[in-house]
Enzyme design. Structure first.
Site, PDB file in Angstrom:
ATOM      1  CB  ILE A 200      -0.935   0.005   1.234  1.00 19.43           C
ATOM      2  CG1 ILE A 200      -1.820  -1.244   1.232  1.00 19.43           C
ATOM      3  CG2 ILE A 200      -1.787   1.267   1.252  1.00 19.43           C
ATOM      4  CD1 ILE A 200      -2.699  -1.372   2.458  1.00 19.43           C
ATOM      5  CG  ASP A 216      -5.626  -1.705  12.652  1.00 20.59           C
ATOM      6  OD1 ASP A 216      -4.487  -1.703  12.145  1.00 20.59           O
ATOM      7  OD2 ASP A 216      -5.835  -1.782  13.876  1.00 20.59           O
ATOM      8  CD  GLU A 243       3.555  -0.782   4.771  1.00 19.21           C
ATOM      9  OE1 GLU A 243       4.448  -0.011   4.413  1.00 19.21           O
ATOM     10  OE2 GLU A 243       3.529  -1.291   5.917  1.00 19.21           O
TER      11      GLU A 243
END
Length: 327
Positions: A200, A216, A243
């Site tokens: 990400i 989250d 991530e």
């Protein structure tokens, strides 16, 4: 919904005995099905998977000893046993198979030994002492049901041990195990194995801007999107760390994996998860690295991971929100 009563399969060529056993067992609350010989009994067993089989030793077509041996093979095929040490601690070794209660006129030591040798769980002689029969049936079925509950609980524990608690996809431990398993399977099949590593973009800035609870939630939404794109049962989505996610794609070439990578990138961008701190987009985006190899015995799976990681680095270096396939 009330639980279905346990099913007992009675296999005996004597109609009087079958009717007697049916009356007694139905009175005890069991469901009873009948077969008149061993071959018929095997067919009924495969269709119904009963909780207990009552089996006569001497029958035409196929005797009870031969039938019992076949029943154990069928039961072995169905069985997915939990850890043997776990069973031993519970005192339940050997009860994973459907119990077989042999009922016969034979009571000589040789016949008794033969019955147990072919897999019978217990043995009772004719004329049948009904009080003894009831107690043995109750014990065998309770023991079998207890095993099934333990087996189900163990499977659930094993499943939970391989999942990432936050996102619900596979964890790193499961990823490492699965990649190794598929590596060797693809060697046997001489087929390609592909891996997508994705990250990400600017996720630390996302956490700093919106907080860890929002972070989250973002991870969970991205994981759901990845799971949606990994459509085949053999495809595995895992949280690789932080991530970063990984998708294992067996029997998939670079071209096929690249199509999946672009679908992943597009779907995550299409979620329109606001990311005001991103340097490249107003929404959360993914960078992805794609690698594909024909596994070989003298090459470790780590080579595929290294190539996918290198491709991911190139995707980030060239602007992010894109995939790069290692050729």
């Amino acid at each position: 919904m009330p639980e279905e009563p346990p099913t007992i399969l009675v296999v005996d060529d004597d109609q009087f005995i079958r009717e007697l056993l049916r009356r007694v067992m139905e009175k005890e609350g069991y469901k009873v099905v009948e077969a008149t010989n061993g071959e018929q009994g095997l067919d009924v067993y495969q269709r119904l998977k009963p909780h207990l089989v009552m089996l006569d030793a001497l029958m035409p077509v196929m005797d009870g000893f031969t039938c019992c041996k076949h029943l154990q093979k069928l039961s072995d095929e169905d069985e997915t046993s939990p850890d043997s040490e776990h069973l031993e601690a519970q005192g339940l070794q050997g009860v994973s198979q459907t119990p077989v209660l042999m009922i016969t006129n034979l009571d000589d030591p040789e016949s008794v030994d033969r019955a147990f040798a072919v897999g019978a769980t217990d043995y009772i002689t004719k004329p049948i002492h009904l009080a003894v029969l009831r107690q043995r049936v109750r014990r065998l079925i309770q023991q079998f049901q207890l095993y099934q509950k333990l087996e189900q609980a163990n499977r659930e524990l094993q499943r939970l041990a391989t999942l990432d608690g936050l996102t619900g996809v596979a964890n790193r431990r499961r990823f490492d195990q699965y990649l190794d398993d598929e590596w060797w399977r693809m060697i046997r099949e001489e087929s390609p194995l592909s891996l997508i590593l994705c990250d990400i973009d600017f996720f630390k800035k996302y956490n700093d801007t919106y907080g860890h609870q929002a972070g989250d939630a973002c991870l969970r939404r991205v994981a759901d999107a990845l799971r949606f794109c990994a459509k085949r049962s053999v495809d595995l989505v895992a949280r690789y760390g932080g991530e970063e996610f990984a998708i294992v794609l067996p029997n998939t070439t670079t071209i096929g994996a690249s199509l999946v990578a672009e679908e992943l990138r597009s779907l995550v961008h299409g979620l329109k998860i606001t990311h005001a701190a991103s340097a490249i987009s107003e929404y959360v985006t993914l960078s992805l690295g794609v690698a594909s190899l024909y596994p070989e015995p003298d090459t470790p799976p780590a080579k595929l991971v290294a190539e996918a990681d290198m491709a991911l680095y190139q995707a980030k270096a060239s602007g992010r929100n894109r995939y790069v396939a290692k050729v």
